[in-house]
Design an enzyme around this catalytic site. Structure first.
Site, PDB file in Angstrom:
ATOM      1  CB  ALA A 312      -0.760   0.134   1.145  1.00 51.19           C
ATOM      2  CG  ASP A 358      30.392  26.939 -29.945  1.00 52.55           C
ATOM      3  OD1 ASP A 358      31.454  27.637 -29.672  1.00 52.55           O
ATOM      4  OD2 ASP A 358      30.652  26.318 -30.964  1.00 52.55           O
ATOM      5  CG  ASP A 663      31.840  22.288 -29.231  1.00 48.27           C
ATOM      6  OD1 ASP A 663      32.112  23.492 -28.349  1.00 48.27           O
ATOM      7  OD2 ASP A 663      31.019  22.574 -29.317  1.00 48.27           O
ATOM      8  CG  ASN A 725       0.894   5.112  -2.330  1.00 51.10           C
ATOM      9  OD1 ASN A 725      -0.061   5.702  -3.494  1.00 51.10           O
ATOM     10  ND2 ASN A 725       1.527   3.879  -2.557  1.00 51.10           N
ATOM     11  CD  GLU A 728      -3.730   2.173  -2.415  1.00 46.68           C
ATOM     12  OE1 GLU A 728      -4.324   2.142  -3.710  1.00 46.68           O
ATOM     13  OE2 GLU A 728      -2.075   1.939  -2.300  1.00 46.68           O
ATOM     14  CG  ASP A 758      -4.933   5.507  -8.937  1.00 45.83           C
ATOM     15  OD1 ASP A 758      -5.742   6.155  -9.206  1.00 45.83           O
ATOM     16  OD2 ASP A 758      -4.400   5.222  -7.628  1.00 45.83           O
TER      17      ASP A 758
END
Length: 941
Positions: A312, A358, A663, A725, A728, A758
């Site tokens: 959970a 640059d 570079d 969460n 839960e 979800d």
């Protein structure tokens, strides 16, 4: 075999590739005369024989740079399982398999759960791997810069060979427009000049000579050419002295290969978040296990309960949601011509605080353009940019002779546009700019050259800094001369003024010098033009270039890209510091920086590479910390990488832009490297995290905005995911403390919520477009955490409201059944309906929660309740899935659920409306409370 080549050298990647010092004398290849170079390399004037070339190829290998080291596909796929979330879920899956092994084999619930958790981990890994592999494959399709063929002299015959077939000692033939395939010592030159921009960053053509040089290194010697550079004008021959990794290109490649790849800010933040969530899940799970064992619960039953608590707390769908959300950002950036090779780089650019850019090819078009002409005290502006002859010379009449003479004294030619590319120059870009200016002045270049055919020439020489051509005209022969203004002025005795020639007095010489200084101060490259009538063909430069009549000055520059100025303003408005880091001259760099808005107002701090060499770490830190505008000029690849590291040590998030091999080390060392796709080199593209397909700095600004939007969207779906969460976890804990023997929500139900209901709404939140003021906010502080106090407060508030509703519907159903707590069993219809209500309450609550978290402070009704149709569709899908779990018999069996009544759904909908109303009330209160930027940038709790 020549003295410097070691016979029998191993034919592998570790072998020496080319000559360093020649045998015993201590002299280098650039210090020899051409005939000595032939002798030292054992090369006859006819070139190598086929047999000798093959022998050297066997000893030294192909003229190729080694491929960048990449992990194999399986290793890269396996790396997806090293994420801490994945490790926690794998451990949970293993423990669930163990629990199944310890319980009654007829009870397959834990086996289903174990496979479900394992499937989640695999799904997350597949999504992350596919997204990154797809982006990488797209990047590999970009065209390589290093030429594929070259012309050499072998056995006295001119041959065209693959560039990989070149060996040390090969005699290569160079002509205007050629790309050089290896490092070579020039042994014959006729007006030869090259563009070394890929190595040095300086775009101007530099003359090459066959004469010995006393320069300390080959890169500084005027008698050497290098892999990856381009022949601008003239022709010549050169003997290869370095191939593959031993070239200057290869040296920079090795430097790039050893530079560490930096973790992005989001990687660091997700790692911190994962550690905290994992630690919290394990701690609470262990606590629940101990609590259950204390009450006399069986070990397996107590363990399964503790496992449910852990599941959970872990947001199983977060890795997949994060990967897909970043992939959405990748696709959006691709539509804006920015190809992202690594998903996490999307957000890194959004958190950028410093851009080291640059100049040539990034801020400018890498196309020389005449912008001003001076003649006899009068200035003439020239409109239009690039090589397209579109524009005009203001009042062209007085400068017609100047433009005609300058155009005759050129070897370049304009190439008309094709279906694949626009106007371009074959030859020296400076001469191309002169031809374009002449066309803008109304001259027909081809007709003028036909009317005055060239009968002699004295090519440009780096010592005298002039080029002269002799032409036959209807009124006699004419010498046309162009070159460095001061060198040319010293050879002039007269000046053209209003169509007549007059003596060049000291006062007029001073006027010319002042005009030249004015142009140079504006960052223009300046050329003087002069002519002389001749009665006979001159036999030397002294005869041709004395007693000249000065015609005027031509000023040109590599023009900035049209869109750069607005992009720079947007970066400044967004609080991003821009530092130009270039190999070009300070005056040129400052002029371009002013034109595009990097430098405004007072003079900037200009620091050269030589000065950087004299600075220790403390001095460099003080330089970078000082307020004001900073330009770093004449810098090497090592300088660029050192500056990037110094910025990072100060806590800055550094983006580096560039196109050349010089570079590449800085691109790789940066938090986010941005290479040019159209004009960039392979080495630069390989080292970067992002490739701009249109080579436009403006695309960086768009990418920054999208990167910031991605980070904001991640915060939104984190608030969304973690709030449920809590919803839960709290019912499980409440049931345990209330003495209820069963869980209000099983682990399989939790996985169904996290992955089935979800994920899609979270993805829809990740696809929210940038908010209007995204580029008006300063970059977020490095002290600000993904799990900031504001984010935690928000999901705690939402989670608490959801938890109260979920607990209310569960215990309402349990109490309504009239069954004592200790008599409930897992198969009891009242219990099955209670856990169905618990799951449905979370799913319906999340539908309204998704609407609530779309905005931080603004009311969702102001933003538009239905303005994100994907989110509405995703929420409806989640509710539909919940209905299927409630009513479909096969799913009832899997989830142990029961059918809900219409009144149950009405109660749940009312609960969702209350949740949305509570969040709207919170936002209203926040809007009424002044919030400073400092308070918004809170540290982690």
């Amino acid at each position: 075999m020549p003295r410097h080549l070691v016979a029998g050298a191993p034919a592998d990647s570790a072998r020496p590739q080319a000559a360093a010092p020649l045998g015993g004398s201590g002299a280098t290849v650039q210090g020899l005369r051409p005939d000595e170079v032939f002798e030292a390399y054992g090369v006859p004037p006819r070139g190598l024989s086929a047999e000798e070339a093959e022998s050297r190829r066997t000893a030294y290998g192909p003229n190729q740079l080694p491929r960048a080291r990449r992990k194999g596909l399986w290793r890269r796929f396996a790396a997806q399982f090293t994420d801490l979330f994945a490790v926690v879920l794998l451990a949970a899956s293993a423990l669930t398999f163990l629990a199944y092994a310890l319980q009654d084999p007829r009870d397959a619930g834990n086996l289903q759960l174990a496979f479900a958790i394992l499937g989640v981990v695999v799904l997350n890994a597949v999504i992350g791997f596919v997204q990154e592999y797809s982006a990488e494959r797209t990047a590999q399709t970009l065209q390589a810069m290093v030429p594929h063929t070259c012309r050499v002299l072998r056995d006295g015959e001119r041959r065209e060979l693959p560039s990989s077939a070149l060996v040390p000692g090969d005699l290569v033939l160079l002509e205007a427009g050629d790309a050089v395939s290896a490092d070579a010592r020039v042994v014959e030159a006729h007006g030869l000049s090259v563009n070394n921009a890929p190595l040095t960053g300086e775009s101007s053509a530099v003359g090459r000579s066959a004469e010995p040089s006393s320069a300390g290194s080959a890169l500084d010697a005027r008698n050497c050419v290098f892999m990856g550079t381009t022949v601008v004008s003239g022709s010549g021959k050169a003997i290869v002295h370095a191939t593959g990794p031993a070239t200057e290109f290869g040296r920079i490649f090795r430097l790039t290969d050893t530079a560490p790849r930096q973790k992005t800010p989001l990687q660091r933040e997700v790692a911190v978040m994962a550690r905290r969530v994992a630690a919290l899940a394990i701690a609470i799970g262990a606590g629940m296990l101990a609590l259950r064992l204390q009450t006399g619960q069986p070990v397996v039953s107590a363990f399964v309960f503790a496992l449910g608590v852990m599941v959970a707390l872990v947001p199983e769908g977060l890795p997949a949601t994060l990967s897909v959300s970043l992939a959405i950002g990748v696709r959006r950036m691709a539509r804006r011509q920015a190809l992202v090779k690594r998903l996490l780089a999307v957000e890194a650019l959004g958190s950028t605080t410093v851009i080291c850019t640059d100049k040539t090819g990034t801020l400018t078009q890498a196309e020389m353009t005449v912008t001003r002409i001076w003649s006899a005290g009068t200035w003439h502006a020239v409109s239009g940019v690039g090589y397209a002859p579109v524009g005009a010379v203001a009042h062209p009449g007085p400068v017609r002779e100047l433009l005609r003479s300058a155009a005759l004294c050129t070897d370049a030619r304009l190439v008309p546009p094709t279906a694949r590319e626009g106007w371009r120059v074959l030859g020296d870009t400076t001469e191309g700019a002169i031809l374009v200016a002449a066309a803008k002045g109304g001259l027909d270049i081809a007709a003028e050259k036909d009317a005055a055919p060239r009968i002699g020439e004295f090519p440009f020489d780096p010592v005298r800094k002039l080029m002269s051509t002799v032409h036959r005209g209807p009124d006699g022969d004419v010498v046309c001369v162009k070159g460095a203004p001061q060198e040319l002025l010293a050879r002039c005795t007269r000046i053209r003024h209003q169509g007549t020639a007059r003596a060049l007095t000291e006062d007029l010489r001073a006027q010319v010098t002042t005009a030249n200084d004015t142009m140079a101060g504006a960052g223009l490259r300046v050329l003087g033009v002069a002519v002389r009538r001749m009665e006979e063909l001159p036999g030397s430069t002294e005869q041709a270039e004395t007693g000249l009549t000065f015609l005027g000055l031509i000023g040109m520059l590599d023009p900035p890209r049209a869109e750069v100025s607005e992009a720079v303003r947007a970066c400044h408005k967004a609080g991003i510091r821009i530092v130009m880091v270039t190999g070009d001259h300070p005056l040129t760099a400052e002029a371009i920086a002013r034109r595009v808005g990097i430098v405004t107002g007072a003079s900037p701090t200009v620091v050269t590479g030589a000065r950087l060499d004299s600075m220790d770490a403390a001095a460099l830190d003080a330089l970078l910390a000082a307020p004001g505008q900073l330009l770093l000029c004449r810098v090497s690849p090592e300088h660029k990488m050192r500056v990037v590291a110094a910025f990072q040590s100060r806590g800055e998030v550094v983006a580096v832009t560039g196109d050349g091999a010089n570079d590449a080390p800085a691109l790789k060392h940066a938090d986010i490297g941005v290479a040019m796709g159209a004009g960039g080199t392979d080495v630069a593209r390989e080292a970067s995290e992002m490739v701009l397909l249109d080579d436009s700095f403006a695309s960086i600004t768009a990418a920054v905005e999208l990167g910031r939007s991605v980070y904001g969207n991640i915060r939104k779906f984190l608030a969304y995911l973690f709030s449920h969460n809590i919803a839960e976890l709290v019912p499980i804990l409440a049931a345990a403390f209330a003495g209820f023997p069963l869980v209000p929500l099983t682990a399989v139900q939790i996985l169904a919520i996290d992955l089935g209901s979800d994920v899609l709404p979270a993805l829809a939140l990740g696809a929210e477009p940038p908010e209007r003021d995204t580029m008006e906010r300063p970059p977020r502080s490095r002290r600000e955490r993904l799990f900031s106090a504001a984010l935690v407060r928000r999901f705690l508030f939402l989670g608490t409201v959801m938890s109260l509703g979920v607990c209310a519907v569960f215990f309402w159903q349990v109490n309504a059944s009239g069954i004592p707590f200790d008599e409930f069993t897992a198969d009891d219809p009242a219990y099955r309906k209670a856990i169905t209500l618990t799951q449905a309450a979370i799913v319906v609550g999340q539908f309204f929660n998704a609407l609530a978290v779309r905005t931080d402070r603004l009311s969702v009704f102001t933003a538009g309740l239905f303005s994100n149709p994907r989110l509405i569709a995703a929420g409806c899908f989640g509710v539909g899935l919940m209905a299927a779990i409630s009513y479909a018999p096969p799913l009832q069996t899997v989830f142990n659920t029961a059918p809900l009544a219409l009144t149950d759904w009405a109660v749940l909908a009312g609960f969702g409306v209350l949740l949305l109303g509570a969040e709207e009330a919170r936002k209203w209160w926040v809007r009424r409370t002044p919030v400073t930027i400092e308070k918004e940038k809170e540290a982690a709790p």
